[in-house]
Design a protein around this motif. Structure first.
Motif, PDB file in Angstrom:
ATOM      1  N   GLU A 176      -2.691 -10.502   6.333  1.00  0.00           N
ATOM      2  CA  GLU A 176      -3.911 -11.081   6.883  1.00  0.00           C
ATOM      3  C   GLU A 176      -5.159 -10.426   6.320  1.00  0.00           C
ATOM      4  O   GLU A 176      -6.138 -11.100   5.975  1.00  0.00           O
ATOM      5  CB  GLU A 176      -3.891 -10.953   8.405  1.00  0.00           C
ATOM      6  CG  GLU A 176      -5.105 -11.546   9.097  1.00  0.00           C
ATOM      7  CD  GLU A 176      -5.047 -11.393  10.600  1.00  0.00           C
ATOM      8  OE1 GLU A 176      -6.032 -11.748  11.274  1.00  0.00           O
ATOM      9  OE2 GLU A 176      -4.016 -10.903  11.119  1.00  0.00           O
ATOM     10  N   VAL A 177      -5.124  -9.094   6.222  1.00  0.00           N
ATOM     11  CA  VAL A 177      -6.298  -8.363   5.723  1.00  0.00           C
ATOM     12  C   VAL A 177      -6.479  -8.592   4.229  1.00  0.00           C
ATOM     13  O   VAL A 177      -7.596  -8.860   3.747  1.00  0.00           O
ATOM     14  CB  VAL A 177      -6.153  -6.861   6.026  1.00  0.00           C
ATOM     15  CG1 VAL A 177      -7.266  -6.072   5.336  1.00  0.00           C
ATOM     16  CG2 VAL A 177      -6.174  -6.617   7.522  1.00  0.00           C
ATOM     17  N   TYR A 178      -5.395  -8.504   3.469  1.00  0.00           N
ATOM     18  CA  TYR A 178      -5.486  -8.681   2.019  1.00  0.00           C
ATOM     19  C   TYR A 178      -5.312 -10.159   1.664  1.00  0.00           C
ATOM     20  O   TYR A 178      -4.437 -10.546   0.896  1.00  0.00           O
ATOM     21  CB  TYR A 178      -4.422  -7.836   1.316  1.00  0.00           C
ATOM     22  CG  TYR A 178      -4.494  -6.364   1.641  1.00  0.00           C
ATOM     23  CD1 TYR A 178      -5.716  -5.728   1.819  1.00  0.00           C
ATOM     24  CD2 TYR A 178      -3.345  -5.594   1.772  1.00  0.00           C
ATOM     25  CE1 TYR A 178      -5.800  -4.378   2.122  1.00  0.00           C
ATOM     26  CE2 TYR A 178      -3.410  -4.243   2.060  1.00  0.00           C
ATOM     27  CZ  TYR A 178      -4.639  -3.643   2.245  1.00  0.00           C
ATOM     28  OH  TYR A 178      -4.703  -2.307   2.548  1.00  0.00           O
ATOM     29  N   ALA A 216       1.120   5.497  -1.820  1.00  0.00           N
ATOM     30  CA  ALA A 216       1.641   4.125  -1.811  1.00  0.00           C
ATOM     31  C   ALA A 216       0.769   3.183  -1.001  1.00  0.00           C
ATOM     32  O   ALA A 216       0.576   2.011  -1.380  1.00  0.00           O
ATOM     33  CB  ALA A 216       3.069   4.125  -1.260  1.00  0.00           C
ATOM     34  N   LEU A 217       0.222   3.684   0.111  1.00  0.00           N
ATOM     35  CA  LEU A 217      -0.539   2.812   1.007  1.00  0.00           C
ATOM     36  C   LEU A 217      -1.918   2.456   0.473  1.00  0.00           C
ATOM     37  O   LEU A 217      -2.536   1.499   0.948  1.00  0.00           O
ATOM     38  CB  LEU A 217      -0.676   3.472   2.382  1.00  0.00           C
ATOM     39  CG  LEU A 217       0.619   3.553   3.193  1.00  0.00           C
ATOM     40  CD1 LEU A 217       0.417   4.397   4.448  1.00  0.00           C
ATOM     41  CD2 LEU A 217       1.096   2.155   3.562  1.00  0.00           C
ATOM     42  N   VAL A 218      -2.421   3.223  -0.496  1.00  0.00           N
ATOM     43  CA  VAL A 218      -3.729   2.926  -1.091  1.00  0.00           C
ATOM     44  C   VAL A 218      -3.534   2.752  -2.595  1.00  0.00           C
ATOM     45  O   VAL A 218      -4.188   3.396  -3.408  1.00  0.00           O
ATOM     46  CB  VAL A 218      -4.756   4.030  -0.786  1.00  0.00           C
ATOM     47  CG1 VAL A 218      -6.179   3.515  -1.061  1.00  0.00           C
ATOM     48  CG2 VAL A 218      -4.664   4.499   0.650  1.00  0.00           C
ATOM     49  N   SER A 219      -2.622   1.880  -2.943  1.00  0.00           N
ATOM     50  CA  SER A 219      -2.303   1.628  -4.350  1.00  0.00           C
ATOM     51  C   SER A 219      -2.653   0.202  -4.710  1.00  0.00           C
ATOM     52  O   SER A 219      -2.901  -0.649  -3.841  1.00  0.00           O
ATOM     53  CB  SER A 219      -0.811   1.879  -4.600  1.00  0.00           C
ATOM     54  OG  SER A 219      -0.024   0.953  -3.862  1.00  0.00           O
ATOM     55  N   ALA A 220      -2.648  -0.074  -5.996  1.00  0.00           N
ATOM     56  CA  ALA A 220      -2.896  -1.443  -6.446  1.00  0.00           C
ATOM     57  C   ALA A 220      -1.740  -2.355  -6.063  1.00  0.00           C
ATOM     58  O   ALA A 220      -1.939  -3.544  -5.784  1.00  0.00           O
ATOM     59  CB  ALA A 220      -3.109  -1.451  -7.962  1.00  0.00           C
ATOM     60  N   GLU A 221      -0.520  -1.795  -6.003  1.00  0.00           N
ATOM     61  CA  GLU A 221       0.661  -2.610  -5.699  1.00  0.00           C
ATOM     62  C   GLU A 221       0.644  -3.150  -4.272  1.00  0.00           C
ATOM     63  O   GLU A 221       1.183  -4.230  -4.011  1.00  0.00           O
ATOM     64  CB  GLU A 221       1.938  -1.801  -5.941  1.00  0.00           C
ATOM     65  CG  GLU A 221       2.250  -1.511  -7.391  1.00  0.00           C
ATOM     66  CD  GLU A 221       1.340  -0.464  -7.996  1.00  0.00           C
ATOM     67  OE1 GLU A 221       1.208  -0.422  -9.236  1.00  0.00           O
ATOM     68  OE2 GLU A 221       0.745   0.327  -7.227  1.00  0.00           O
ATOM     69  N   ILE A 222       0.045  -2.395  -3.337  1.00  0.00           N
ATOM     70  CA  ILE A 222       0.041  -2.847  -1.945  1.00  0.00           C
ATOM     71  C   ILE A 222      -0.783  -4.126  -1.786  1.00  0.00           C
ATOM     72  O   ILE A 222      -0.637  -4.855  -0.792  1.00  0.00           O
ATOM     73  CB  ILE A 222      -0.492  -1.737  -1.015  1.00  0.00           C
ATOM     74  CG1 ILE A 222       0.019  -1.919   0.416  1.00  0.00           C
ATOM     75  CG2 ILE A 222      -1.998  -1.666  -1.054  1.00  0.00           C
ATOM     76  CD1 ILE A 222       1.483  -1.649   0.577  1.00  0.00           C
ATOM     77  N   LEU A 223      -1.667  -4.424  -2.747  1.00  0.00           N
ATOM     78  CA  LEU A 223      -2.475  -5.640  -2.692  1.00  0.00           C
ATOM     79  C   LEU A 223      -1.731  -6.852  -3.229  1.00  0.00           C
ATOM     80  O   LEU A 223      -2.183  -7.988  -3.046  1.00  0.00           O
ATOM     81  CB  LEU A 223      -3.767  -5.454  -3.494  1.00  0.00           C
ATOM     82  CG  LEU A 223      -4.728  -4.362  -3.013  1.00  0.00           C
ATOM     83  CD1 LEU A 223      -5.926  -4.288  -3.947  1.00  0.00           C
ATOM     84  CD2 LEU A 223      -5.176  -4.615  -1.586  1.00  0.00           C
ATOM     85  N   GLN A 224      -0.609  -6.639  -3.905  1.00  0.00           N
ATOM     86  CA  GLN A 224       0.117  -7.730  -4.542  1.00  0.00           C
ATOM     87  C   GLN A 224       1.185  -8.274  -3.592  1.00  0.00           C
ATOM     88  O   GLN A 224       2.094  -7.549  -3.189  1.00  0.00           O
ATOM     89  CB  GLN A 224       0.755  -7.240  -5.838  1.00  0.00           C
ATOM     90  CG  GLN A 224      -0.244  -6.682  -6.832  1.00  0.00           C
ATOM     91  CD  GLN A 224       0.413  -6.036  -8.043  1.00  0.00           C
ATOM     92  OE1 GLN A 224       1.620  -6.131  -8.221  1.00  0.00           O
ATOM     93  NE2 GLN A 224      -0.387  -5.380  -8.857  1.00  0.00           N
TER      94      GLN A 224
END
Length: 275
Positions: A153-155, A119-127
């Motif tokens: 802040e990071v994304y 979950a933490l390195v998924s495409a959804e975490i960027l949305q």
């Protein structure tokens, strides 16, 4: 070359050495081989029986040493922990698409860490629209708000733009953004009934699939260390770090086209990971 007997006498007399040749036997004719003696046959049978008994004894010893154990992580120091399925149900449900209800055991902590790494390195975490739910599900209540602010802040929009994504984390038209993590194995760094530290060795696919993509999909290898807390009947992430590798030597397979990668991502779903 002489072979003894008459051949030695011939050699000493200056007669060239000879070689005996056994002609193939005709199956239609009686065999020219002398019949085996009863004593030799008996010794052969006894030898076979002895070997069979020895094999059974060795197999029983191997079963005693490698038999099942109630604690799947009870292995000598320096040896890899077993990863065979235990038959235990890993979870009894999910929240926001993430498995939940992990067991309060070493195996349960490893299962939680593996699923949270995905979950933490998924495409959804960027949305931005998906991130709050994921963070709320994965992290402890005391860290959820902090982690959400740090990720926001990071994304940032500038960061997403470097990935070829829009402000909502969406790929451009005709493109497919891919960020999929696959846990290879887990290791317990420390464990108690209330806390656990787990290493999760992962590989993954990252990049944008599309003919005009400037960041094509590539593979990566990394290890995530997750510090877990037991809260309200489940394991939650208190903090995590990530480091590169270990990475194997790349293979020599032909790289698939962008369309093939995008199609594979659509066709093949992910897994719920468990010990």
């Amino acid at each position: 070359m002489s072979y003894g007997g008459d051949y030695d006498d011939d050699a000493r007399a200056g007669i060239p050495s000879q070689t005996r040749t056994r002609l193939p036997e005709d199956p239609a004719l009686p065999s020219r081989r002398p019949p085996a003696s009863p004593r030799r046959s008996l010794m052969t049978i006894v030898g076979v029986v002895v070997l069979l008994i020895a094999a059974i004894v060795m197999a029983n010893r191997a079963d005693d040493r490698g038999g099942s154990s109630d604690n799947a992580t009870d292995t000598p120091d320096g040896q890899a922990q077993p990863t065979a399925p235990t038959g235990e149900q890993p979870v009894d449900g999910s929240t926001n698409g993430i498995p939940s209800g992990f067991a309060r055991t070493e195996q349960g902590a490893q299962s939680a860490a593996a699923n949270y790494a995905v979950a933490l390195v998924s495409a959804e975490i960027l949305q931005p629209s998906q991130r709050p739910q994921l963070v709320q599900q994965v992290f402890t209540p005391e860290r959820a708000s902090e982690m959400h602010d740090r990720m926001a802040e990071v994304y940032s929009e500038e960061f997403l733009e470097t990935l070829g994504l829009g402000p909502e984390g969406q790929a451009a038209e005709g493109m497919t953004y891919i960020s999929r993590t696959v846990p290879i194995g887990t290791e317990i760094v420390s464990y108690s009934e209330t806390t656990a530290e787990i290493d999760v060795w992962c590989t993954g696919l990252f990049g944008t699939a599309g003919e005009a993509s400037t960041r094509p999909v590539t593979s990566d290898w990394f290890t995530m260390t997750l510090e877990l807390r037991w809260l309200e009947g489940d394991w939650k992430v208190h903090s995590f770090t990530q480091r590169p590798g270990p990475a194997p030597v790349p293979g020599d397979l032909r790289a698939s086209t962008a369309d093939e990668i995008a199609e594979a991502i659509e066709e093949f779903g992910g897994f719920t990971y468990a010990r």
